[in-house]
Design a protein around this motif. Structure first.
Motif, short mmCIF file in Angstrom:
data_model
loop_
_atom_site.label_atom_id
_atom_site.label_comp_id
_atom_site.label_asym_id
_atom_site.label_seq_id
_atom_site.Cartn_x
_atom_site.Cartn_y
_atom_site.Cartn_z
N ALA A 37 0.85 -1.19 0.00
CA ALA A 37 0.00 0.00 0.00
C ALA A 37 0.88 1.24 0.00
CB ALA A 37 -0.90 0.00 1.22
N PRO A 38 0.68 2.15 -0.95
CA PRO A 38 1.52 3.35 -1.00
C PRO A 38 1.20 4.30 0.14
CG PRO A 38 -0.22 3.49 -2.62
CD PRO A 38 -0.32 2.12 -2.02
N PRO A 39 2.02 5.31 0.35
CA PRO A 39 1.69 6.33 1.33
C PRO A 39 0.35 6.99 1.00
CG PRO A 39 3.97 6.55 0.59
CD PRO A 39 3.31 5.55 -0.31
N PRO A 40 -0.22 7.75 1.93
CA PRO A 40 -1.48 8.44 1.63
C PRO A 40 -1.36 9.28 0.36
CG PRO A 40 -0.91 8.67 3.95
CD PRO A 40 0.26 8.02 3.28
N PRO A 41 -2.46 9.38 -0.41
CA PRO A 41 -2.39 10.14 -1.67
C PRO A 41 -1.86 11.55 -1.49
CG PRO A 41 -4.45 8.92 -1.54
CD PRO A 41 -3.78 8.76 -0.21
N GLU A 42 -2.18 12.19 -0.36
CA GLU A 42 -1.70 13.55 -0.16
C GLU A 42 -0.19 13.61 -0.02
OE1 GLU A 42 -3.45 12.12 3.85
OE2 GLU A 42 -3.95 11.98 1.71
N ALA A 43 0.41 12.54 0.52
CA ALA A 43 1.87 12.50 0.64
C ALA A 43 2.52 12.32 -0.73
CB ALA A 43 2.28 11.37 1.58
N VAL A 44 1.94 11.46 -1.55
CA VAL A 44 2.45 11.28 -2.92
C VAL A 44 2.32 12.58 -3.69
CG1 VAL A 44 2.11 10.05 -5.11
CG2 VAL A 44 1.91 8.81 -2.93
N LEU A 45 1.18 13.24 -3.59
CA LEU A 45 0.97 14.50 -4.30
C LEU A 45 1.93 15.58 -3.84
CD1 LEU A 45 -2.93 14.68 -4.57
CD2 LEU A 45 -1.29 14.38 -6.43
N ALA A 46 2.24 15.61 -2.56
CA ALA A 46 3.19 16.61 -2.05
C ALA A 46 4.57 16.38 -2.67
CB ALA A 46 3.26 16.53 -0.52
N ASP A 47 4.99 15.12 -2.74
CA ASP A 47 6.27 14.80 -3.39
C ASP A 47 6.27 15.28 -4.83
OD1 ASP A 47 7.17 13.50 -1.10
OD2 ASP A 47 6.75 11.48 -1.88
N VAL A 48 5.18 14.98 -5.53
CA VAL A 48 5.11 15.26 -6.96
C VAL A 48 5.01 16.75 -7.23
CG1 VAL A 48 3.64 14.98 -8.99
CG2 VAL A 48 4.24 12.99 -7.59
N CYS A 94 2.44 12.47 -11.46
CA CYS A 94 3.14 13.46 -12.28
C CYS A 94 2.34 13.78 -13.54
CB CYS A 94 4.52 12.94 -12.66
SG CYS A 94 5.74 12.94 -11.34
N HIS A 95 1.88 12.73 -14.20
CA HIS A 95 1.15 12.95 -15.46
C HIS A 95 -0.25 13.48 -15.22
CE1 HIS A 95 4.02 11.47 -18.41
NE2 HIS A 95 4.41 10.59 -17.50
N ARG A 96 -0.92 13.02 -14.18
CA ARG A 96 -2.31 13.43 -13.96
C ARG A 96 -2.41 14.86 -13.43
NH1 ARG A 96 -3.73 7.44 -12.47
NH2 ARG A 96 -4.52 6.83 -14.52
N LEU A 97 -1.38 15.34 -12.76
CA LEU A 97 -1.41 16.74 -12.33
C LEU A 97 -1.33 17.68 -13.52
CD1 LEU A 97 0.69 16.96 -9.04
CD2 LEU A 97 -1.71 17.54 -9.35
N LEU A 98 -0.67 17.26 -14.59
CA LEU A 98 -0.57 18.11 -15.78
C LEU A 98 -1.69 17.84 -16.78
CD1 LEU A 98 3.28 18.24 -16.49
CD2 LEU A 98 1.87 19.65 -14.99
N ASP A 99 -2.24 16.64 -16.75
CA ASP A 99 -3.36 16.30 -17.64
C ASP A 99 -4.27 15.30 -16.94
OD1 ASP A 99 -5.14 15.58 -19.60
OD2 ASP A 99 -3.65 14.63 -20.92
N PRO A 100 -5.32 15.78 -16.28
CA PRO A 100 -6.21 14.87 -15.54
C PRO A 100 -6.86 13.80 -16.42
CG PRO A 100 -6.60 17.15 -14.91
CD PRO A 100 -5.70 17.19 -16.10
N GLN A 101 -6.89 14.03 -17.73
CA GLN A 101 -7.53 13.08 -18.64
C GLN A 101 -6.58 12.03 -19.20
OE1 GLN A 101 -10.82 13.34 -18.75
NE2 GLN A 101 -10.52 15.08 -17.37
N VAL A 102 -5.32 12.09 -18.84
CA VAL A 102 -4.36 11.15 -19.41
C VAL A 102 -4.76 9.71 -19.03
CG1 VAL A 102 -2.78 11.22 -17.43
CG2 VAL A 102 -1.90 10.62 -19.70
N ALA A 103 -4.61 8.78 -19.96
CA ALA A 103 -4.87 7.36 -19.70
C ALA A 103 -3.54 6.63 -19.61
CB ALA A 103 -5.72 6.77 -20.82
N ILE A 104 -3.36 5.88 -18.53
CA ILE A 104 -2.10 5.16 -18.31
C ILE A 104 -2.42 3.68 -18.19
CG2 ILE A 104 -0.04 4.93 -16.88
CD1 ILE A 104 -0.56 7.81 -15.90
N ASP A 105 -1.96 2.92 -19.15
CA ASP A 105 -2.21 1.48 -19.19
C ASP A 105 -0.94 0.76 -18.73
OD1 ASP A 105 -2.95 -1.12 -19.72
OD2 ASP A 105 -2.64 -0.94 -21.89
N TRP A 106 -0.94 0.34 -17.46
CA TRP A 106 0.22 -0.36 -16.94
C TRP A 106 0.22 -1.81 -17.40
CZ3 TRP A 106 4.46 1.61 -14.83
CH2 TRP A 106 4.40 2.93 -14.34
N ARG A 107 1.35 -2.28 -17.86
CA ARG A 107 1.50 -3.65 -18.33
C ARG A 107 2.16 -4.53 -17.28
NH1 ARG A 107 1.12 -3.15 -24.02
NH2 ARG A 107 -0.38 -1.47 -24.36
#
Length: 289
Positions: free
Chosen positions: A6-17, A61-74
């Motif tokens: 489980a990653p850190p709280p979303p607010e912690a990730v966003l603060a880093d980014v 990083c990508h969603r802060l600049l483009d909330p509509q970006v689609a990221i397909d993790w493989r």
């Protein structure tokens, strides 16, 4: 996702980014502004064998600049991948994709590096019962991120900071006058927190075991002393509560198996987060081949 990942709280990730993007973008990406802002695809490529870690930071990083970006993790977090693996495919706007690229890669390269190094140590001690731990020797501002990456590599976390466990070291013992006195003061002041005691001699070990704590850290013990410490701790456990032993100091990949085979419970390694070698990743515009 595995609960341990489980990653850190979303607010912690966003603060880093946010901090990292502010550092890179400043008043705006003057080079990306030269591009037509059109729909575009990109692929994230891993150019060497590695253990994957850092998806939450990459995504943010990508969603802060483009909330509509689609990221397909493989791939999944904690997965070992071969050189040449496409980790993810992105669909977004051309300008935001290239503006977020370096910051997103910096997070992924660093965290994959931490996870990959951790996985090597974990593999080296497999079957011994020893657990690989990190330390507080993390990159400033990236402690939660790197400790997450350690878990992705199969390791476990030591204390997060100076607030979530009491750890008595040489200076604390010297001021208190003895190991027993330092333990008594710590128990009185913070009875609810885990108590870890660092010892430098076998006599200090016996004192710590007699006084009682949650873990004893053997600091830079030679092999013979380490094995004797394990014998003493096991003997003490036969008459009461078992106190785990941790080894720290001068631990490298070549020697970690021998340390684990001596019977210690934990091995803490600052190099997991301090001696980081970034994994070689790149992001290429255009559809995946």
């Amino acid at each position: 996702m595995d609960a341990s990942l489980a990653p850190p709280p979303p607010e912690a990730v966003l603060a880093d980014v946010r901090r990292a993007l502010d550092e890179d973008l400043g008043g705006g990406d003057v080079t990306a502004a030269l591009l037509p802002d059109v729909p575009e695809s990109a692929r994230l490529l891993c150019k060497e064998e590695a253990v994957v870690a850092g998806r939450p930071w990459f995504d943010a990083c990508h969603r802060l600049l483009d909330p509509q970006v689609a990221i397909d993790w493989r791939v999944r977090e904690g997965q070992r991948v071969a050189a040449g693996t496409v980790l993810a495919v992105l669909h977004g706007r051309s300008r935001s994709l290239v503006s977020a690229e370096r910051t997103a890669l910096n997070f992924m390269q660093t965290l994959c590096g931490t996870a990959t190094a951790t996985a090597a140590f974990v593999a080296a001690v497999r079957g011994t019962g020893a657990t690989i731990l990190d330390t507080r020797k993390t990159l400033p501002g990236l402690r939660l991120a790197q400790k997450y990456a350690v878990r992705a590599g199969g390791g476990a976390n030591h204390r997060l900071g100076l607030y979530d466990a009491v750890m008595l070291k040489e200076n604390h013992v010297r001021v208190a006058g003895s190991v027993a006195a330092a333990i008594a003061a710590a128990r009185a002041a913070r009875p609810s927190l885990p108590l870890i005691v660092e010892v430098e001699t076998l006599d200090q070990l016996r004192e710590a075991l007699a006084a009682g704590c949650d873990r004893v850290l053997l600091d830079d013990f030679a092999a013979a002393g380490r094995r004797e410490a394990v014998r003493i701790a096991r003997q003490a456990a036969a008459g009461g509560r078992r106190i785990p032993l941790e080894v720290s100091g001068s631990v490298d990949l070549a020697g970690v198996r021998a340390i684990a085979e001596d019977g210690v419970d934990f091995i803490s390694i600052g190099a997991l987060t301090k001696h980081v070698r970034a994994i070689d990743l790149s992001m290429k515009l255009g559809p995946a081949p």
